[in-house]
Motif scaffolding. Sequence first.
Motif, mmCIF file in Angstrom:
data_model
loop_
_atom_site.group_PDB
_atom_site.id
_atom_site.type_symbol
_atom_site.label_atom_id
_atom_site.label_comp_id
_atom_site.label_asym_id
_atom_site.label_seq_id
_atom_site.Cartn_x
_atom_site.Cartn_y
_atom_site.Cartn_z
ATOM 1 N N GLY A 15 0.796 -1.220 0.000
ATOM 2 C CA GLY A 15 0.000 0.000 0.000
ATOM 3 C C GLY A 15 0.829 1.272 0.000
ATOM 4 N N ARG A 16 2.067 1.193 0.498
ATOM 5 C CA ARG A 16 2.932 2.384 0.509
ATOM 6 C C ARG A 16 3.272 2.873 -0.889
ATOM 7 N NH1 ARG A 16 6.994 -0.317 3.968
ATOM 8 N NH2 ARG A 16 5.726 -0.794 5.747
ATOM 9 N N PHE A 17 3.224 1.979 -1.856
ATOM 10 C CA PHE A 17 3.645 2.339 -3.205
ATOM 11 C C PHE A 17 2.480 2.554 -4.170
ATOM 12 C CE2 PHE A 17 7.147 -0.071 -1.296
ATOM 13 C CZ PHE A 17 8.105 0.911 -1.331
ATOM 14 N N ILE A 18 1.261 2.422 -3.663
ATOM 15 C CA ILE A 18 0.067 2.687 -4.481
ATOM 16 C C ILE A 18 -0.569 3.955 -3.935
ATOM 17 C CG2 ILE A 18 -2.188 1.853 -5.199
ATOM 18 C CD1 ILE A 18 -1.103 -1.002 -4.847
ATOM 19 N N SER A 19 -0.532 5.025 -4.691
ATOM 20 C CA SER A 19 -1.080 6.289 -4.205
ATOM 21 C C SER A 19 -2.607 6.252 -4.242
ATOM 22 C CB SER A 19 -0.552 7.455 -5.035
ATOM 23 O OG SER A 19 -0.932 7.311 -6.379
ATOM 24 N N MET A 20 -3.210 7.095 -3.421
ATOM 25 C CA MET A 20 -4.673 7.148 -3.340
ATOM 26 C C MET A 20 -5.295 7.565 -4.678
ATOM 27 S SD MET A 20 -5.543 6.072 -0.419
ATOM 28 C CE MET A 20 -7.240 6.567 -0.341
ATOM 29 N N SER A 21 -4.570 8.349 -5.459
ATOM 30 C CA SER A 21 -5.109 8.791 -6.750
ATOM 31 C C SER A 21 -5.155 7.653 -7.767
ATOM 32 C CB SER A 21 -4.281 9.949 -7.299
ATOM 33 O OG SER A 21 -2.945 9.542 -7.513
ATOM 34 N N ALA B 250 2.994 2.668 -8.821
ATOM 35 C CA ALA B 250 4.101 2.042 -8.090
ATOM 36 C C ALA B 250 5.448 2.520 -8.620
ATOM 37 C CB ALA B 250 4.000 0.520 -8.180
ATOM 38 N N ARG B 251 5.573 2.598 -9.931
ATOM 39 C CA ARG B 251 6.841 3.069 -10.507
ATOM 40 C C ARG B 251 7.088 4.537 -10.182
ATOM 41 N NH1 ARG B 251 6.254 -0.318 -16.010
ATOM 42 N NH2 ARG B 251 7.351 -2.168 -15.273
ATOM 43 N N GLU B 252 6.027 5.331 -10.191
ATOM 44 C CA GLU B 252 6.149 6.752 -9.855
ATOM 45 C C GLU B 252 6.593 6.935 -8.404
ATOM 46 O OE1 GLU B 252 2.989 10.296 -9.221
ATOM 47 O OE2 GLU B 252 2.905 9.282 -11.154
ATOM 48 N N ILE C 289 7.632 -5.533 -5.901
ATOM 49 C CA ILE C 289 6.272 -4.974 -5.864
ATOM 50 C C ILE C 289 5.758 -4.777 -7.289
ATOM 51 C CG2 ILE C 289 4.893 -2.948 -5.231
ATOM 52 C CD1 ILE C 289 5.605 -4.488 -2.772
ATOM 53 N N VAL C 290 6.590 -4.210 -8.148
ATOM 54 C CA VAL C 290 6.189 -3.998 -9.552
ATOM 55 C C VAL C 290 5.915 -5.333 -10.227
ATOM 56 C CG1 VAL C 290 6.915 -3.076 -11.782
ATOM 57 C CG2 VAL C 290 7.430 -1.806 -9.697
ATOM 58 N N ALA C 291 6.769 -6.336 -9.983
ATOM 59 C CA ALA C 291 6.573 -7.658 -10.588
ATOM 60 C C ALA C 291 5.259 -8.283 -10.114
ATOM 61 C CB ALA C 291 7.747 -8.570 -10.246
ATOM 62 N N ALA C 292 4.930 -8.107 -8.840
ATOM 63 C CA ALA C 292 3.664 -8.643 -8.325
ATOM 64 C C ALA C 292 2.481 -7.953 -8.999
ATOM 65 C CB ALA C 292 3.596 -8.461 -6.810
ATOM 66 N N LEU C 293 2.538 -6.638 -9.157
ATOM 67 C CA LEU C 293 1.448 -5.915 -9.812
ATOM 68 C C LEU C 293 1.323 -6.303 -11.285
ATOM 69 C CD1 LEU C 293 1.918 -2.381 -8.213
ATOM 70 C CD2 LEU C 293 0.142 -4.068 -7.676
ATOM 71 N N GLU C 294 2.424 -6.650 -11.911
ATOM 72 C CA GLU C 294 2.377 -7.070 -13.316
ATOM 73 C C GLU C 294 1.682 -8.419 -13.476
ATOM 74 O OE1 GLU C 294 6.508 -6.778 -14.395
ATOM 75 O OE2 GLU C 294 6.275 -4.695 -15.076
ATOM 76 N N ARG C 295 1.553 -9.196 -12.394
ATOM 77 C CA ARG C 295 0.852 -10.485 -12.455
ATOM 78 C C ARG C 295 -0.662 -10.329 -12.357
ATOM 79 N NH1 ARG C 295 4.435 -12.181 -8.172
ATOM 80 N NH2 ARG C 295 2.558 -12.403 -6.911
ATOM 81 N N LEU C 296 -1.135 -9.127 -12.033
ATOM 82 C CA LEU C 296 -2.578 -8.915 -11.927
ATOM 83 C C LEU C 296 -3.255 -9.117 -13.278
ATOM 84 C CD1 LEU C 296 -2.660 -5.684 -9.714
ATOM 85 C CD2 LEU C 296 -3.389 -7.978 -9.033
ATOM 86 N N PRO C 297 -4.485 -9.623 -13.272
ATOM 87 C CA PRO C 297 -5.191 -9.795 -14.548
ATOM 88 C C PRO C 297 -5.588 -8.453 -15.144
ATOM 89 C CG PRO C 297 -6.599 -10.388 -12.698
ATOM 90 C CD PRO C 297 -5.239 -10.118 -12.135
ATOM 91 N N GLU C 298 -5.608 -8.395 -16.461
ATOM 92 C CA GLU C 298 -6.000 -7.168 -17.151
ATOM 93 C C GLU C 298 -7.518 -7.044 -17.155
ATOM 94 O OE1 GLU C 298 -4.187 -6.275 -20.889
ATOM 95 O OE2 GLU C 298 -2.400 -7.416 -20.384
ATOM 96 N N GLY C 299 -7.988 -5.796 -17.208
ATOM 97 C CA GLY C 299 -9.418 -5.542 -17.332
ATOM 98 C C GLY C 299 -10.176 -5.511 -16.015
#
Length: 138
Positions: free
Chosen positions: A78-84, A97-99, A106-116
């Motif tokens: 959650g520290r790397f995902i901004s409220m916006s 997360a990259r910003e 963390i970025v690799a985990a988010l890249e595993r999320l399904p699209e859409g």
Amino acid sequence: MERGNSKHGPRIDEQMSQEVSGLIQGPGTGGSRVDESRVPEPAGEDQPETTTAPAGDLRTGTPQGMSSTDVEQRSRLGRFISMSALPGDRLVLIASARENEAPDDIVAALERLPEGTEYQTVSEVWAALGHKNETTRW
């Protein structure tokens, strides 16, 4: 009764008050409380990073259905995902997360999320990554 300082004059008093105004007032006219000399140094190469529970499960009051490690890891995400970025889909979360200069895992985990899929909260993202959230207590 007049109060004075016998060690120095009014001009030096004024100069000294300006030097500490940033520490007293914070951001704005006097400067900022953030001072490089006040930031603690990171741990050395041969020293472990500090954590809130260095020797195990020291926390009390962890929610039902989660361990303190789960709470720590979800908080780290959650520290790397901004409220916006919420609600947001996979691409928005990765960009956020990259910003926020998230570590590679963390970025690799988010890249595993399904699209859409659009996520409303960090807890939803955490669950989509295959982890457990707290169970309802009622």
